[in-house]
Design a protein around this motif. Sequence first.
Motif, mmCIF file in Angstrom:
data_model
loop_
_atom_site.group_PDB
_atom_site.id
_atom_site.type_symbol
_atom_site.label_atom_id
_atom_site.label_comp_id
_atom_site.label_asym_id
_atom_site.label_seq_id
_atom_site.Cartn_x
_atom_site.Cartn_y
_atom_site.Cartn_z
ATOM 1 N N ASN A 121 8.577 63.241 42.979
ATOM 2 C CA ASN A 121 9.822 62.732 43.575
ATOM 3 C C ASN A 121 10.961 62.775 42.568
ATOM 4 O OD1 ASN A 121 8.653 62.207 46.041
ATOM 5 N ND2 ASN A 121 8.178 60.075 45.569
ATOM 6 N N GLU A 122 10.660 62.358 41.350
ATOM 7 C CA GLU A 122 11.662 62.330 40.291
ATOM 8 C C GLU A 122 12.168 63.758 40.007
ATOM 9 O OE1 GLU A 122 11.959 60.411 35.775
ATOM 10 O OE2 GLU A 122 10.017 61.054 36.553
ATOM 11 N N ALA A 123 11.249 64.717 40.004
ATOM 12 C CA ALA A 123 11.622 66.108 39.718
ATOM 13 C C ALA A 123 12.500 66.691 40.832
ATOM 14 C CB ALA A 123 10.367 66.963 39.547
ATOM 15 N N GLU A 124 12.377 66.152 42.029
ATOM 16 C CA GLU A 124 13.188 66.658 43.137
ATOM 17 C C GLU A 124 14.603 66.064 43.125
ATOM 18 O OE1 GLU A 124 10.685 66.115 46.610
ATOM 19 O OE2 GLU A 124 9.090 67.217 45.594
ATOM 20 N N ARG A 125 14.752 64.940 42.427
ATOM 21 C CA ARG A 125 16.026 64.226 42.367
ATOM 22 C C ARG A 125 16.855 64.575 41.149
ATOM 23 N NH1 ARG A 125 13.205 59.416 42.960
ATOM 24 N NH2 ARG A 125 13.505 59.053 40.740
ATOM 25 N N GLU A 126 16.187 64.673 39.992
ATOM 26 C CA GLU A 126 16.893 64.754 38.718
ATOM 27 C C GLU A 126 17.016 66.212 38.266
ATOM 28 O OE1 GLU A 126 18.091 62.026 37.542
ATOM 29 O OE2 GLU A 126 16.990 60.644 38.850
ATOM 30 N N PRO A 127 18.097 66.527 37.512
ATOM 31 C CA PRO A 127 18.216 67.898 36.999
ATOM 32 C C PRO A 127 17.079 68.232 36.027
ATOM 33 C CG PRO A 127 19.941 66.469 36.092
ATOM 34 C CD PRO A 127 19.222 65.667 37.124
ATOM 35 N N ALA A 128 16.756 69.529 35.937
ATOM 36 C CA ALA A 128 15.615 69.951 35.105
ATOM 37 C C ALA A 128 15.788 69.535 33.650
ATOM 38 C CB ALA A 128 15.437 71.468 35.213
ATOM 39 N N THR A 129 17.044 69.418 33.203
ATOM 40 C CA THR A 129 17.273 69.038 31.805
ATOM 41 C C THR A 129 16.894 67.582 31.527
ATOM 42 O OG1 THR A 129 19.561 68.647 32.454
ATOM 43 C CG2 THR A 129 19.097 70.714 31.300
ATOM 44 N N THR A 130 16.644 66.800 32.590
ATOM 45 C CA THR A 130 16.131 65.440 32.402
ATOM 46 C C THR A 130 14.780 65.482 31.699
ATOM 47 O OG1 THR A 130 17.135 64.864 34.521
ATOM 48 C CG2 THR A 130 15.543 63.298 33.631
ATOM 49 N N PHE A 131 14.024 66.563 31.969
ATOM 50 C CA PHE A 131 12.639 66.654 31.495
ATOM 51 C C PHE A 131 12.620 67.466 30.200
ATOM 52 C CE2 PHE A 131 12.983 66.520 36.157
ATOM 53 C CZ PHE A 131 12.588 65.199 36.324
ATOM 54 N N ARG A 132 13.299 66.945 29.202
ATOM 55 C CA ARG A 132 13.574 67.672 27.964
ATOM 56 C C ARG A 132 12.346 67.879 27.096
ATOM 57 N NH1 ARG A 132 18.318 68.342 25.525
ATOM 58 N NH2 ARG A 132 17.064 69.723 24.232
ATOM 59 N N ASP A 133 11.393 66.957 27.227
ATOM 60 C CA ASP A 133 10.201 67.031 26.377
ATOM 61 C C ASP A 133 9.189 67.969 27.043
ATOM 62 O OD1 ASP A 133 8.349 66.508 24.423
ATOM 63 O OD2 ASP A 133 7.834 64.508 25.142
ATOM 64 N N ASN A 134 9.636 69.193 27.364
ATOM 65 C CA ASN A 134 8.815 70.046 28.235
ATOM 66 C C ASN A 134 7.675 70.775 27.526
ATOM 67 O OD1 ASN A 134 10.202 72.229 27.109
ATOM 68 N ND2 ASN A 134 11.642 72.368 28.818
ATOM 69 N N GLY A 135 7.452 70.474 26.254
ATOM 70 C CA GLY A 135 6.192 70.859 25.622
ATOM 71 C C GLY A 135 5.058 69.930 26.065
ATOM 72 N N TRP A 136 5.428 68.756 26.606
ATOM 73 C CA TRP A 136 4.497 67.798 27.206
ATOM 74 C C TRP A 136 4.212 68.254 28.630
ATOM 75 C CZ3 TRP A 136 6.342 62.704 29.772
ATOM 76 C CH2 TRP A 136 5.250 61.876 30.081
ATOM 77 N N VAL A 137 2.954 68.238 29.008
ATOM 78 C CA VAL A 137 2.562 68.811 30.289
ATOM 79 C C VAL A 137 3.295 68.160 31.464
ATOM 80 C CG1 VAL A 137 0.536 67.309 30.613
ATOM 81 C CG2 VAL A 137 0.577 69.613 31.616
ATOM 82 N N VAL A 138 3.566 66.862 31.362
ATOM 83 C CA VAL A 138 4.211 66.171 32.488
ATOM 84 C C VAL A 138 5.642 66.681 32.676
ATOM 85 C CG1 VAL A 138 4.970 63.940 33.358
ATOM 86 C CG2 VAL A 138 2.740 64.141 32.224
ATOM 87 N N HIS A 139 6.383 66.757 31.594
ATOM 88 C CA HIS A 139 7.761 67.257 31.706
ATOM 89 C C HIS A 139 7.801 68.751 32.017
ATOM 90 C CE1 HIS A 139 10.577 63.986 29.841
ATOM 91 N NE2 HIS A 139 9.897 63.571 30.885
ATOM 92 N N ALA A 140 6.818 69.493 31.546
ATOM 93 C CA ALA A 140 6.782 70.932 31.865
ATOM 94 C C ALA A 140 6.622 71.123 33.375
ATOM 95 C CB ALA A 140 5.642 71.613 31.108
ATOM 96 N N LEU A 141 5.710 70.357 33.973
ATOM 97 C CA LEU A 141 5.511 70.462 35.428
ATOM 98 C C LEU A 141 6.764 69.997 36.168
ATOM 99 C CD1 LEU A 141 2.352 69.693 37.475
ATOM 100 C CD2 LEU A 141 4.532 68.728 38.203
ATOM 101 N N GLN A 142 7.329 68.892 35.703
ATOM 102 C CA GLN A 142 8.523 68.364 36.386
ATOM 103 C C GLN A 142 9.713 69.320 36.258
ATOM 104 O OE1 GLN A 142 8.347 64.327 34.511
ATOM 105 N NE2 GLN A 142 8.633 63.602 36.614
ATOM 106 N N ALA A 143 9.901 69.908 35.076
ATOM 107 C CA ALA A 143 11.009 70.852 34.899
ATOM 108 C C ALA A 143 10.828 72.066 35.812
ATOM 109 C CB ALA A 143 11.094 71.298 33.436
ATOM 110 N N ALA A 144 9.595 72.568 35.883
ATOM 111 C CA ALA A 144 9.324 73.726 36.751
ATOM 112 C C ALA A 144 9.578 73.370 38.216
ATOM 113 C CB ALA A 144 7.883 74.200 36.552
ATOM 114 N N TRP A 145 9.081 72.211 38.635
ATOM 115 C CA TRP A 145 9.242 71.812 40.052
ATOM 116 C C TRP A 145 10.724 71.529 40.370
ATOM 117 C CZ3 TRP A 145 7.154 72.819 44.328
ATOM 118 C CH2 TRP A 145 7.239 71.999 45.442
#
Length: 339
Positions: A220-244
């Motif tokens: 849900n968060e990934a659908e609301r927030e811009p991909a740059t919110t998930f800056r720590d995208n070496g972490w699997v959670v942010h990588a998935l959220q940035a992609a989604w």
Amino acid sequence: MAERTAPAAVRNRAAGALLGTAAGDALGAGYEFGDPMAADAPVEMRGGGGFQWAPGEWTDDTAMALVIADAAAAGDLRDEAVQDRIAAAWAAWARDATDVGVQTRKVLTDASAAAGGVPTANHLRAAAAELHAGTSRTAGNGSLMRTAPVALAYLGDAEACAEVAFALSSLTHADPEAGEACVLWSLAIRHSVLTGELDARVGLLGLPAAAREKWLKRLNEAEREPATTFRDNGWVVHALQAAWACILQTPVLPYDPDQHLVDALENCVRAGGDTDTVAAIAGGLLGACHGVGAIPQDWADVLHGWPGRSTDDLVHQARELAAASWAEDPDAELFDLPE
Ligand SMILES: [Mg+2]
């Protein structure tokens, strides 16, 4: 009796999943660890970056995925002997590879040392568990980037797909967050290959019940927030959220739906950070949804990489996997809902 053959559309979307992984990986390779870019900044299949990739050359993300695809063609990925084959092939690849993720390199090196040579799957699991016990920080994105072949190998069996996604993640990533992300994404890719639709939520039922709410909130968060919110995208959670976030928030043009794949992958790169891996993760799902025809010809012409393969090789390999695993059983797509 009906012939057991995957429909052409399913095989084309299966090819899209594998080639989409490679295309995202190669597109992002030249931009790795960059800052976020403007929404209209040009993104090109240019190669370069810290490792001087050739234009169209894929990196460790696709290389490790192709080892899984090769193993899936040789046997059931649930078999210990088949997982041993993966462990040995990854270790051999890593010895000469241009780039290996930090966590994966550590696990492969430790496992090879413990084995005194070629490691087995058990050696990898033990090294991954030891790293996790020592650091509690082993939820890197390095297993999520290689999920597309897991989906293709189990088109006829959702539960096996989830089981294998978690098991192959655990070979290098002991943190359950990494395994859960792989389950969610493998089932999403599988669903797109089967239906042509995008829905990351189909995988929630493949997760342990206690983990579903957490991942639903993250989607849900990934659908609301811009991909740059998930800056720590070496972490699997942010990588998935940035992609989604890039997949869901990039508009689909009604007069050219296939353009969505290119636009969304470019947005993954513009989000910065671990660009090749976020775009590889997104590319697997985008290709599964839109099919191999959405990969631009000028990308298909130049895509290549370890172990000496090209676009045609990946397309052939993915179609074969899909043909072997597909089953004409509408129930196979879904998990049994809890009472
Ligand atoms: Mg990479």
